[in-house]
Design an enzyme around this catalytic site. Sequence first.
Site, PDB file in Angstrom:
ATOM      1  N   HIS A  58     -59.680  14.248 -30.244  1.00 24.08           N
ATOM      2  CA  HIS A  58     -59.262  14.466 -28.851  1.00 24.08           C
ATOM      3  C   HIS A  58     -60.443  14.909 -27.999  1.00 24.08           C
ATOM      4  O   HIS A  58     -60.919  16.034 -28.103  1.00 24.08           O
ATOM      5  CB  HIS A  58     -58.152  15.521 -28.768  1.00 24.08           C
ATOM      6  CG  HIS A  58     -57.559  15.624 -27.399  1.00 24.08           C
ATOM      7  ND1 HIS A  58     -56.265  15.255 -27.126  1.00 24.08           N
ATOM      8  CD2 HIS A  58     -58.085  16.015 -26.222  1.00 24.08           C
ATOM      9  CE1 HIS A  58     -56.018  15.431 -25.837  1.00 24.08           C
ATOM     10  NE2 HIS A  58     -57.122  15.904 -25.261  1.00 24.08           N
ATOM     11  N   HIS A  60     -62.684  14.141 -23.974  1.00 24.66           N
ATOM     12  CA  HIS A  60     -62.720  13.524 -22.633  1.00 24.66           C
ATOM     13  C   HIS A  60     -64.168  13.169 -22.314  1.00 24.66           C
ATOM     14  O   HIS A  60     -64.897  13.947 -21.696  1.00 24.66           O
ATOM     15  CB  HIS A  60     -62.153  14.478 -21.577  1.00 24.66           C
ATOM     16  CG  HIS A  60     -60.695  14.726 -21.746  1.00 24.66           C
ATOM     17  ND1 HIS A  60     -59.724  14.018 -21.064  1.00 24.66           N
ATOM     18  CD2 HIS A  60     -60.019  15.577 -22.563  1.00 24.66           C
ATOM     19  CE1 HIS A  60     -58.530  14.435 -21.436  1.00 24.66           C
ATOM     20  NE2 HIS A  60     -58.681  15.383 -22.350  1.00 24.66           N
ATOM     21  N   GLN A 153     -54.281  10.865 -15.932  1.00 23.86           N
ATOM     22  CA  GLN A 153     -54.454  12.304 -15.683  1.00 23.86           C
ATOM     23  C   GLN A 153     -53.527  12.842 -14.578  1.00 23.86           C
ATOM     24  O   GLN A 153     -53.008  13.952 -14.662  1.00 23.86           O
ATOM     25  CB  GLN A 153     -55.921  12.575 -15.277  1.00 23.86           C
ATOM     26  CG  GLN A 153     -56.227  13.970 -14.769  1.00 23.86           C
ATOM     27  CD  GLN A 153     -56.312  15.005 -15.880  1.00 23.86           C
ATOM     28  OE1 GLN A 153     -57.287  15.045 -16.617  1.00 23.86           O
ATOM     29  NE2 GLN A 153     -55.285  15.828 -16.009  1.00 23.86           N
ATOM     30  N   HIS A 211     -51.134  13.669 -24.002  1.00 27.43           N
ATOM     31  CA  HIS A 211     -51.183  15.085 -23.662  1.00 27.43           C
ATOM     32  C   HIS A 211     -49.719  15.493 -23.491  1.00 27.43           C
ATOM     33  O   HIS A 211     -49.029  14.942 -22.638  1.00 27.43           O
ATOM     34  CB  HIS A 211     -51.930  15.296 -22.356  1.00 27.43           C
ATOM     35  CG  HIS A 211     -53.423  15.182 -22.480  1.00 27.43           C
ATOM     36  ND1 HIS A 211     -54.041  14.016 -22.817  1.00 27.43           N
ATOM     37  CD2 HIS A 211     -54.404  16.110 -22.305  1.00 27.43           C
ATOM     38  CE1 HIS A 211     -55.345  14.226 -22.852  1.00 27.43           C
ATOM     39  NE2 HIS A 211     -55.600  15.488 -22.546  1.00 27.43           N
ATOM     40  N   GLU A 214     -48.785  20.595 -22.461  1.00 26.00           N
ATOM     41  CA  GLU A 214     -49.951  21.490 -22.378  1.00 26.00           C
ATOM     42  C   GLU A 214     -49.638  22.510 -21.285  1.00 26.00           C
ATOM     43  O   GLU A 214     -50.085  22.410 -20.149  1.00 26.00           O
ATOM     44  CB  GLU A 214     -51.238  20.716 -22.050  1.00 26.00           C
ATOM     45  CG  GLU A 214     -52.471  21.623 -22.174  1.00 26.00           C
ATOM     46  CD  GLU A 214     -53.772  20.920 -21.856  1.00 26.00           C
ATOM     47  OE1 GLU A 214     -53.733  19.747 -21.421  1.00 26.00           O
ATOM     48  OE2 GLU A 214     -54.837  21.545 -22.018  1.00 26.00           O
ATOM     49  N   ASP A 310     -61.781  18.364 -27.296  1.00 32.34           N
ATOM     50  CA  ASP A 310     -61.218  18.241 -25.948  1.00 32.34           C
ATOM     51  C   ASP A 310     -62.304  18.172 -24.868  1.00 32.34           C
ATOM     52  O   ASP A 310     -62.433  17.164 -24.186  1.00 32.34           O
ATOM     53  CB  ASP A 310     -60.237  19.388 -25.674  1.00 32.34           C
ATOM     54  CG  ASP A 310     -59.251  19.075 -24.560  1.00 32.34           C
ATOM     55  OD1 ASP A 310     -59.250  17.941 -24.054  1.00 32.34           O
ATOM     56  OD2 ASP A 310     -58.453  19.966 -24.216  1.00 32.34           O
ATOM     57  N   TRP A 316     -63.167  21.820 -17.116  1.00 35.79           N
ATOM     58  CA  TRP A 316     -62.217  22.704 -17.795  1.00 35.79           C
ATOM     59  C   TRP A 316     -62.885  23.717 -18.704  1.00 35.79           C
ATOM     60  O   TRP A 316     -62.307  24.730 -19.048  1.00 35.79           O
ATOM     61  CB  TRP A 316     -61.224  21.863 -18.615  1.00 35.79           C
ATOM     62  CG  TRP A 316     -60.401  20.971 -17.758  1.00 35.79           C
ATOM     63  CD1 TRP A 316     -59.230  21.301 -17.128  1.00 35.79           C
ATOM     64  CD2 TRP A 316     -60.680  19.601 -17.402  1.00 35.79           C
ATOM     65  NE1 TRP A 316     -58.779  20.231 -16.406  1.00 35.79           N
ATOM     66  CE2 TRP A 316     -59.630  19.179 -16.557  1.00 35.79           C
ATOM     67  CE3 TRP A 316     -61.701  18.703 -17.713  1.00 35.79           C
ATOM     68  CZ2 TRP A 316     -59.574  17.894 -16.007  1.00 35.79           C
ATOM     69  CZ3 TRP A 316     -61.643  17.428 -17.173  1.00 35.79           C
ATOM     70  CH2 TRP A 316     -60.596  17.034 -16.328  1.00 35.79           C
TER      71      TRP A 316
END
Length: 430
Positions: A58, A60, A153, A211, A214, A310, A316
């Site tokens: 996982h 991005h 997203q 996702h 979350e 992630d 983030w």
Amino acid sequence: MSFDLIVKNATLPDGRSGVDIACSRGKIDAVEAGIVAEAEKVIDADGLLVSPPFVDSHFHMDATLSLGRPRMNVSGTLLEGIALWGELKPVQTIDEIIERALRYCDLAVSQGLLAIRSHVDVSDVDLKGVEALLQVREKVADYIDLQLVAFPQDGVFRAEGAGKNLLRALDMGVDVVGGIPHFERTMAEGAQSVTWLCEVAAKRGLRVDMHCDESDDPQSRHIETLAFETQRLGLGGRVAGSHLTSMHSMDNYFVSKLIPLMAEAGVQAIANPLINIMLQGRHDTYPKRRGQTRVRELRDAGIDVAFGADCVMDPWYSLGAADMLDVASMGLHVGQLSSRYDMRWCYDTVTSIPAKILGLEGYGIEKGCNADLVLLQATDPIEAIRMRPNRLAVIRRGKIISETPAHIANLSLAGRPDSLNPASYGQIVG
Ligand code: FE2
């Protein structure tokens, strides 16, 4: 008999020791003690750990290494991160995304991370991230297996045109169907999105990785719908729920029904410990909730559970170094997975289990597998998690693609418990 490469005297993650690994034409030909044969290249592992590569299930990659572009996340919350990403998307270029992604891939290789499932945002009509990462997938194919997930997203129903864009991304060659049901406008719309996305995957014969939940909201129960649709459409073993953080706050009675349902359906789970311990519980005072799904309970029900990285240096999360041992260590701590068996299992959450979730072929250290190996400056998986040791050699299809010199300070291993004795791990399978 002559080989391209022999790695001598290796300790394997499953506890086998004194093993030689002979490779030719990119494959492993033999894994046994005392191989006597010619080889173009011989590496003496000297009893250290030789592992199959790390796998990140996982990530991005379209956002990685963008930290500070166009500004920092001040609150540190998931929602400000999403808003910040929304500011970056229109101003970043395809070339910029490619350049950052390739830098990250170089770092990944140096850490022995040779397979990555990356979500790529498909909310916007220009699909810049998709174009960029399809090129990156091609460019890195010789050293990294990059699998892409079409990730809406901003919500596949909530963002205008996102559904069409997602289908276009799949037409362009993106591998996996993503989703974000908890970010749709209502619970009902979130559930509808799960159904629609699973049907898209079933029709196209693709895997699913959403996702899912979350959130700290115990009422966010889209994983229940995901399990239902997985079973209804016969997608078992090909569907992963990522994050699943709301499970940490759910009512125990509900969870006692939910986890068996997930197991029956064959849904897999991907927790992202570094990011969720950082982002979840931000609305809490004290006691503050841990931001991780029920890892132990999911595993004990027979569900495949992996840990993903992630984010690395993006809207983030400001930290991270493509080190999956860092990820495993955080998952271990947050999940209180402290027994020898549990710690040893945490190594699997960043190697063999995500390899299964990604559907990687030829993964592992057995005859006939790809000759993809990582020599670590550690003697076993638990020590590897503890030390985050240097990757002395990273081997892809029988060729060394990265080397890091040994760290002298790491050589002091005195005082470690009987970690070389497989019996001390408890009952390990795989
Ligand atoms: Fe994510």
